[in-house]
Motif scaffolding. Sequence first.
Motif, mmCIF file in Angstrom:
data_model
loop_
_atom_site.group_PDB
_atom_site.id
_atom_site.type_symbol
_atom_site.label_atom_id
_atom_site.label_comp_id
_atom_site.label_asym_id
_atom_site.label_seq_id
_atom_site.Cartn_x
_atom_site.Cartn_y
_atom_site.Cartn_z
ATOM 1 N N PHE A 18 0.881 -1.100 0.216
ATOM 2 C CA PHE A 18 -0.042 0.022 0.121
ATOM 3 C C PHE A 18 0.906 1.217 0.049
ATOM 4 O O PHE A 18 2.051 1.202 0.633
ATOM 5 N N ILE A 19 0.445 2.324 -0.490
ATOM 6 C CA ILE A 19 1.006 3.682 -0.527
ATOM 7 C C ILE A 19 0.194 4.716 -0.066
ATOM 8 O O ILE A 19 -0.841 4.453 -0.017
ATOM 9 N N CYS A 20 1.088 5.893 0.476
ATOM 10 C CA CYS A 20 0.257 6.932 1.038
ATOM 11 C C CYS A 20 -0.546 7.535 -0.069
ATOM 12 O O CYS A 20 -0.033 7.985 -1.134
ATOM 13 N N PRO A 21 -1.659 7.982 0.350
ATOM 14 C CA PRO A 21 -2.423 8.682 -0.634
ATOM 15 C C PRO A 21 -2.128 9.912 -0.976
ATOM 16 O O PRO A 21 -2.495 10.855 -2.038
ATOM 17 N N ILE A 22 -1.045 10.699 0.026
ATOM 18 C CA ILE A 22 -1.028 12.044 0.004
ATOM 19 C C ILE A 22 0.362 12.204 -0.921
ATOM 20 O O ILE A 22 0.485 13.087 -1.816
ATOM 21 N N CYS A 23 1.350 11.271 -0.221
ATOM 22 C CA CYS A 23 2.639 11.479 -0.941
ATOM 23 C C CYS A 23 3.099 10.316 -1.947
ATOM 24 O O CYS A 23 4.324 10.496 -2.597
#
Length: 284
Positions: A18-23
């Motif tokens: 999973f990745i950060c939706p912001i950065c």
Amino acid sequence: MVGRGLDPAVIVKGDFMFICPICKSKLNIQGKAYICENNHSFDIAKQGYVNLLPVNKKHSDNPGDSKEMVLSRRAFLEGGYYDCFTDKLCEIINSLFPDTQKITIADCGCGEGYYDGKLESLNCNYDLFGFDISKEAVRYAAGKYKKCNYAVGSCFDMPLSDEAFDLALNIFAPMVEGEMLRILKKDGYMIYAVPGKSHLMGLKKVLYENTYENEEKHTEYDGFQFVDRVSVKSEITVNGEMGVNLFRMTPYYFKTELGAEDKIRKNDGFRTEIHFDFLIYKKW
Ligand SMILES: [Zn+2]
């Protein structure tokens, strides 16, 4: 799920896709949250999923399938009406990945996880990361399938790492080819399940005076090589409230005038064709 009950000070780095939706940087687990290198933090819900849908990407308070729709869908699928599709899906995946090496699978638009549960019979080992825009659906999936990792997220802005997956599944979800291409490894496969021509014709005949076959989808996608189309057709008889359950998981639920559910109830059972096409693509 991984991470629950750990010392909150300990960051668990692992193959979390999973990745950060912001950065957009990778998320690792710290205590009961996923956290990125820029300290953006996302709590892990008690069922084990994480909400990675940015508030500004939500078009309503609760996008995607409602709780009622999730439960209807689950009741219908557990009736075994679509077993011919889940069997064929496993057969296709086994043929694409004949070895028992571990693979990573993304289920894009996973709903309440019914198909993920069926993958337990695959020959290969795998880590599965699923997401859906419906929080209700993801909550259900995460509560039931503890071996899988789930997030709330959108097909248009997938909460998944670049080039991280051997296989990406899209079963009746919005197709965003650029995102599919981004998350797949080179030589990774995409399986896109679409309704075949005669899918649910019997249900349509109950609902509408004039019925038409579905258009046959055959699209080329940039960056993908088309590998195969596998069609699966059958006929089922649907009785009583199960017909309403089926109706609620179709696009007709949103398009049909009020009273449609009563029409189905009054009809008291109908026979319908079911027809999926699995379109298989390989990333160049
Ligand atoms: Zn971040």
